[in-house]
Design a protein around this motif. Structure first.
Motif, PDB file in Angstrom:
ATOM      1  N   SER A 178      -7.520   2.375  -2.560  1.00  0.00           N
ATOM      2  CA  SER A 178      -7.794   1.662  -1.310  1.00  0.00           C
ATOM      3  C   SER A 178      -9.263   1.820  -0.940  1.00  0.00           C
ATOM      4  O   SER A 178      -9.878   2.864  -1.189  1.00  0.00           O
ATOM      5  CB  SER A 178      -6.916   2.216  -0.184  1.00  0.00           C
ATOM      6  N   ILE A 189      -3.583   0.690  -3.188  1.00  0.00           N
ATOM      7  CA  ILE A 189      -3.148  -0.695  -3.054  1.00  0.00           C
ATOM      8  C   ILE A 189      -2.409  -1.034  -4.344  1.00  0.00           C
ATOM      9  O   ILE A 189      -2.893  -0.731  -5.433  1.00  0.00           O
ATOM     10  CB  ILE A 189      -4.346  -1.644  -2.863  1.00  0.00           C
ATOM     11  N   TYR A 232       0.854  -1.186   0.000  1.00  0.00           N
ATOM     12  CA  TYR A 232       0.000   0.000   0.000  1.00  0.00           C
ATOM     13  C   TYR A 232       0.888   1.234   0.000  1.00  0.00           C
ATOM     14  O   TYR A 232       2.041   1.199   0.452  1.00  0.00           O
ATOM     15  CB  TYR A 232      -0.967   0.017   1.193  1.00  0.00           C
TER      16      TYR A 232
END
Length: 464
Positions: free
Chosen positions: A425, A433, A233
């Motif tokens: 995300s 992500i 991430y």
């Protein structure tokens, strides 16, 4: 307490074949010229839910039954997913829309969601939560976890559609599950991407795509190291900083994605593997480029249903750049971003995609492939392709019990070219992500040279 980490037991409770809820008359659907640029590849997606609804004891509307019922309904407008790919008399793939159905697996995993090591998806996700597709066009697996968690994994034949098309299907499937009208009905009108008559030859595409017959036979010196998948991430503040650095000192403001690509290219160039150059490719979606020309040519009252935004199939090109690794390491991020812009921008036009469609037409039935996916010489440097997953509909994949707590693509495609896809995300805070499928030496660089930006995905970040 169940298993933990990468290794856990999984058992299949039931296997079914889900056909379209409405009858589909057998018919053939040709592949477009842009579909024909895709080799037989499968792409996976998966969505994790911490909790799914627990039905009453006398209720038959379990989450699995709801998913199966809505899938059957979604296969009516998206009928190619219930068909199969076969070869025609010219040796080219075609879609036989025969409603053979989608293989559906109901599984149980002896693990809690918080204990699944999503950072190492090759061990925890591959052929466990994302199923192996053995036949047909689509395979779906619903896996029930300990403590009420649920994972929905799908594997698609990439020749049928690109990420945009898959996203369209996923959104429609969940809208049906929630008894809502489909917001974007698919169009399979291949005439929208037909070649011109006569097709125009432009040799510029010879540098981006190559007929398979012109490739040399595999040689023993070519690397055979398998690529490895990881999920990271990136925090929003770090994405903003990359964008700021790539637009430094009076340079034009670059997009966040372009800035990310430039940063990753510099990292890959740090690899001390004896190659003088390295390549970076970018997947470009041509829908917006072809949109206006289709509106102009259609003298119809309702052109909305013919919009390229509804078109289901592959509308992709993969321009790439090659640069000296030593020079890349020394260049400022803004300079690398300028290089990325220069090789990507020519592909972001209507003429580029019209010309590519014509190029394929002039080479048929000879199959072709994107050149960046080939490694033909011993001196060829390593290559990585970045595909934007910013439209990944992770927030929309709500079957009636809430949006996923996590979702990602999963694409261990098996070649030697790396593949990277950044996605939004589910936190909706600007974080990304990032799914990566790279050589291990490149992942080592990501985690050393890029450690301030790329953070290994952890249960605590996701909120498990």
């Amino acid at each position: 307490m169940g298993s933990c980490g990468r290794s856990y037991s999984l058992s299949v409770k039931q296997r079914d074949t889900i056909a379209a809820a409405l009858p589909v008359q057998d018919h053939w659907l040709s592949m477009s010229n842009l579909d024909l640029l895709l080799p037989p590849l499968d792409v996976g997606v998966f969505f994790c839910y911490k909790k799914s609804p627990i039905p009453h004891e006398d209720s038959i509307t379990t989450p699995v039954n709801l998913i199966k019922k809505s899938l059957a309904q979604a296969l009516a407008p998206f009928y190619p997913f219930a068909g199969e790919v076969v070869q025609n008399s010219h040796g080219e793939p075609e879609l036989l829309c025969n409603n053979r159905g989608v293989d559906f697996i109901h599984a149980q995993a002896d693990v809690e969601l918080k204990n699944i090591d999503l950072y190492h998806p090759d061990d925890s996700v591959e052929r466990k939560l994302v199923p192996l597709k053995k036949r047909g066009v689509l395979t779906v697996q619903v896996t029930e976890l300990n403590c009420g968690g649920l994972v929905i994994g799908c594997t698609f034949d990439h020749r049928i559609g690109d990420a945009y098309s898959i996203n369209m299907f996923l959104t429609a499937w969940t809208e049906i599950s929630r008894s809502r009208p489909i917001s974007c009905l698919p169009s399979f009108r291949r005439s929208m991407v037909n070649p011109r008559r006569p097709p125009l030859m432009d040799t510029v595409y010879d540098s981006l795509f190559v007929p398979v017959s012109s490739l040399p036979p595999p040689r023993s010196y070519l690397p055979t190291n398998p690529l490895v998948s990881r999920i990271y991430y990136i925090q929003a503040k770090d994405i903003d900083q990359l964008q700021s650095n790539s637009s430094f000192n009076g340079n034009p403001k670059r997009s966040k994605l372009l800035s990310f690509i430039a940063f990753l290219w510099k990292i890959i160039a740090e690899c001390d593997d004896g190659f003088e150059t390295c390549k970076m490719g970018v997947v470009v979606d041509g829908r917006e480029r072809l949109e206006q020309v289709n509106f102009d040519k259609l003298s119809l009252t309702n052109t909305k249903c013919f919009s390229m935004q509804n078109y289901f199939g592959n509308v992709l090109s993969i321009p790439y750049g090659e640069a000296n690794s030593g020079e890349l390491k020394e260049m400022a991020l803004s300079q690398v971003a300028e290089m990325v812009y220069k090789f990507v921008s020519p592909a972001m036009t209507e003429e580029h995609f019209r010309g590519l469609i014509d190029w394929v037409e002039l080479h048929r039935p000879e199959p072709a492939v994107a050149k960046i996916y080939t490694k033909t010489e011993e001196t060829d440097g390593e290559a990585v392709v970045v595909s934007s997953g910013q439209r990944f509909p992770v927030e929309s994949v709500d079957f009636g019990w809430g949006r996923p707590d996590f979702g990602s693509y999963h694409f261990p495609w098996g070649g030697q070219t790396g593949y990277v896809m950044p996605m939004p995300s589910v936190k909706k805070n600007g974080d990304w992500i990032v799914y990566m499928h790279l050589l291990e030496k490149h992942l080592d660089l990501v985690e050393t040279k890029g450690r301030k930006v790329f953070k290994p995905l952890s249960p605590s970040y996701i909120g498990f």
